[in-house]
Design an enzyme around this catalytic site. Structure first.
Site, PDB file in Angstrom:
ATOM      1  N   ASN A 186     106.976  26.740  95.470  1.00 34.12           N
ATOM      2  CA  ASN A 186     105.950  26.092  96.364  1.00 34.12           C
ATOM      3  C   ASN A 186     106.649  24.360  96.531  1.00 34.12           C
ATOM      4  OD1 ASN A 186     104.046  27.853  96.198  1.00 34.12           O
ATOM      5  ND2 ASN A 186     103.964  27.288  93.980  1.00 34.12           N
ATOM      6  N   HIS A 246      99.418  27.149  96.219  1.00 39.00           N
ATOM      7  CA  HIS A 246     100.692  27.533  96.684  1.00 39.00           C
ATOM      8  C   HIS A 246     100.999  27.449  98.056  1.00 39.00           C
ATOM      9  CE1 HIS A 246     102.273  30.735  93.453  1.00 39.00           C
ATOM     10  NE2 HIS A 246     101.182  30.032  93.070  1.00 39.00           N
ATOM     11  N   THR A 284      98.384  29.266  81.058  1.00 35.91           N
ATOM     12  CA  THR A 284      98.101  30.557  81.409  1.00 35.91           C
ATOM     13  C   THR A 284      98.283  31.647  80.339  1.00 35.91           C
ATOM     14  OG1 THR A 284     100.490  30.869  82.017  1.00 35.91           O
ATOM     15  CG2 THR A 284      98.718  30.080  83.712  1.00 35.91           C
ATOM     16  N   THR A 298     100.498  20.151  92.230  1.00 36.15           N
ATOM     17  CA  THR A 298     101.841  19.347  91.718  1.00 36.15           C
ATOM     18  C   THR A 298     101.878  17.900  92.804  1.00 36.15           C
ATOM     19  OG1 THR A 298     102.820  21.587  91.116  1.00 36.15           O
ATOM     20  CG2 THR A 298     104.183  19.674  91.370  1.00 36.15           C
ATOM     21  N   GLY A 318     104.967  24.644  77.278  1.00 34.44           N
ATOM     22  CA  GLY A 318     105.597  24.370  75.963  1.00 34.44           C
ATOM     23  C   GLY A 318     105.165  23.274  75.114  1.00 34.44           C
ATOM     24  N   ARG A 371     101.561  40.617  77.136  1.00 30.68           N
ATOM     25  CA  ARG A 371     101.530  39.419  78.034  1.00 30.68           C
ATOM     26  C   ARG A 371     100.393  39.450  79.041  1.00 30.68           C
ATOM     27  NH1 ARG A 371     106.552  36.712  78.127  1.00 30.68           N
ATOM     28  NH2 ARG A 371     106.175  36.205  80.144  1.00 30.68           N
ATOM     29  N   GLY A 373     105.181  22.075  88.446  1.00 32.78           N
ATOM     30  CA  GLY A 373     105.713  22.672  89.561  1.00 32.78           C
ATOM     31  C   GLY A 373     106.774  23.681  89.654  1.00 32.78           C
ATOM     32  N   GLU A 374     106.869  24.521  90.487  1.00 31.39           N
ATOM     33  CA  GLU A 374     107.610  25.709  90.553  1.00 31.39           C
ATOM     34  C   GLU A 374     108.463  25.492  92.018  1.00 31.39           C
ATOM     35  OE1 GLU A 374     106.963  29.086  89.252  1.00 31.39           O
ATOM     36  OE2 GLU A 374     105.436  28.439  87.713  1.00 31.39           O
TER      37      GLU A 374
END
Length: 332
Positions: free
Chosen positions: A110, A39, A195, A74, A178, A281, A106-107
Site C-alpha cells: 500500500n 488499503h 491480528t 499508516t 512483535g 493460524r 505499513g506494508e
C-alpha cells in the site's frame, strides 16, 4: 461486562457500498462495532477492491451506532500524520465517543505507491511512533485551542492546529506483531491492535504490552486490547476450506508480507498455500461451536475487543449464523 465482538469490514475484498451494508447487517445480528481496513491495493487481484477508508468510515458512522475505526491506517508514507489526525478528529467530531484511531507501520503493498524508498522494519516502526507523537501533540494542542509545530527525524509540521476537534481526543491504538513494539506501545499508546496468530505468540504480545504500560505507570487492564480475527466459516468444511484457499490464502502464508509490492506477487505466492498451512493460524470449520471456542480462547487470553472477518463471500449467512449460534455463548 458484556462481550465486545465487532465486524471487520474488508475494503480490499468488497465494494464500499457492500461493506457498509454488511456492517449494518452485522449490527442487527449483535455485532457491536466496525473495524475497516485501509488499503491502496488488494492483497490479490481477485479480491478486486481498495476503497478509501476515511470515506467509508464516514458512511459507516451514519449507518451504524457502534464504535468504528481504521484497522489500521499508516500515517507515515502515503499520508502525513497531520492529515490522518485531521481525518480522525473530523470523524470523532461527527460521531462522539465512537471513533478510535488504529495506526500501523505499513506494508509495501500500500505504501510504496507514492514512490518513496521503502525502509527496513526498524525505520518503519520509528516513523510510526514519531507519527503517534505528532498526532497526540496535535490533538492535545487543538483541544486547548493552541497551535503547535513539529520538527522530528522523519516529519515536519509547521505551526498549526486542528480547527475541527472534539472535546476529547479519539484513543490512539498502535498495531504490533512483535514484542518490542508491543512493549513500546504499552508505554505511549492508548491501546494495542494485532491480528490472529498462534496463541503463544499473542500471549507474549499482551505480556509485553502490559510490561510497557506498567513501566509508564499505566494499567494495561484499562487500555483497549484489540484483535482482528480471520476465520473461514461455511455450511460445510469443504466449502470453508475452499473459501480460505481462494479468498484468503495470505492467512496460510508463513512468512513476512511487508516487503511485497504487488497483488500479482501475492497471487504467485498464493499458489503455494496448502490446507495444512492454515493450522494454528486461522480456523477453517463449518462448526459454529468450534468458532465460538476459538473466539472465547482469545477473550480468555486478554483481548477485550475482537473484530471478526469471515474470509468467504458468504457474509449474510455468516452474520446470521454467528449472531444466532456464536455470539450469545461468549463470555467476557
Amino acid at each position: 461486562m458484556s462481550v465486545h465482538i465487532g465486524y471487520a469490514a474488508m475494503l480490499e475484498q468488497f465494494p464500499p457500498s457492500d461493506a457498509v451494508s454488511y456492517a449494518e447487517l452485522a449490527e442487527r445480528h449483535g455485532f457491536r462495532g466496525v473495524m475497516a481496513t485501509d488499503h491502496f491495493q488488494p492483497w490479490l487481484p481477485s479480491l478486486g477492491q481498495a476503497s478509501h477508508v476515511w470515506s467509508v468510515l464516514g458512511a459507516l458512522g451514519a449507518r451504524t451506532s457502534g464504535d468504528l475505526g481504521p484497522g489500521v491506517t499508516t500515517p507515515t508514507f502515503r499520508t502525513h500524520p497531520a492529515v490522518v489526525a485531521q481525518a480522525s478528529a473530523t470523524l470523532a467530531s461527527m460521531y462522539p465517543g465512537r471513533h478510535w484511531l488504529g495506526i500501523g507501520s505499513g506494508e509495501a503493498l500500500n505504501e510504496h505507491v507514492v514512490g518513496e524508498y521503502w525502509p527496513e522494519a526498524h525505520e518503519r516502526i520509528a516513523r510510526m511512533f514519531e507519527a503517534v507523537e505528532l498526532i497526540r501533540k496535535l490533538f492535545t494542542a487543538s483541544i486547548a485551542g493552541r497551535e503547535v509545530r513539529h520538527h522530528g527525524p522523519h516529519f515536519r509540521m509547521e505551526t498549526t492546529r486542528l480547527w475541527t476537534m472534539p472535546p476529547e481526543a479519539p484513543p490512539v491504538l498502535v498495531a504490533t506483531a512483535g514484542p518490542v513494539t508491543a512493549r513500546r506501545a504499552g508505554k505511549v499508546a492508548d491501546g494495542l491492535i494485532t491480528t490472529g496468530a498462534p496463541v503463544d505468540r499473542l500471549a507474549a504480545l499482551l505480556a509485553r504490552f502490559g510490561e510497557g504500560a506498567r513501566e509508564a505507570g499505566r494499567d494495561a487492564e484499562r487500555m483497549p486490547r484489540v484483535l482482528q480475527l480471520h476465520l473461514s466459516w461455511a455450511a460445510t468444511d469443504e466449502e470453508a476450506m475452499r473459501n480460505a484457499l481462494t479468498e484468503w490464502p495470505i492467512g496460510g502464508m508463513r512468512f513476512s508480507r511487508s516487503d511485497l509490492r504487488s497483488p500479482f506477487e501475492f497471487e504467485q505466492l498464493a499458489r503455494t498455500v496448502r490446507p495444512e498451512d492454515f493450522e494454528g493460524r486461522m480456523l477453517v470449520s463449518a462448526d459454529p461451536d468450534h468458532h465460538r471456542a476459538h473466539i472465547q480462547r482469545h477473550l480468555d487470553l486478554g483481548f477485550d475487543r475482537i473484530y471478526l472477518h469471515n474470509v468467504g463471500r458468504n457474509q449474510e449467512e455468516f452474520l446470521e449464523v454467528f449472531g444466532r449460534d456464536v455470539l450469545p455463548g461468549l463470555r467476557a
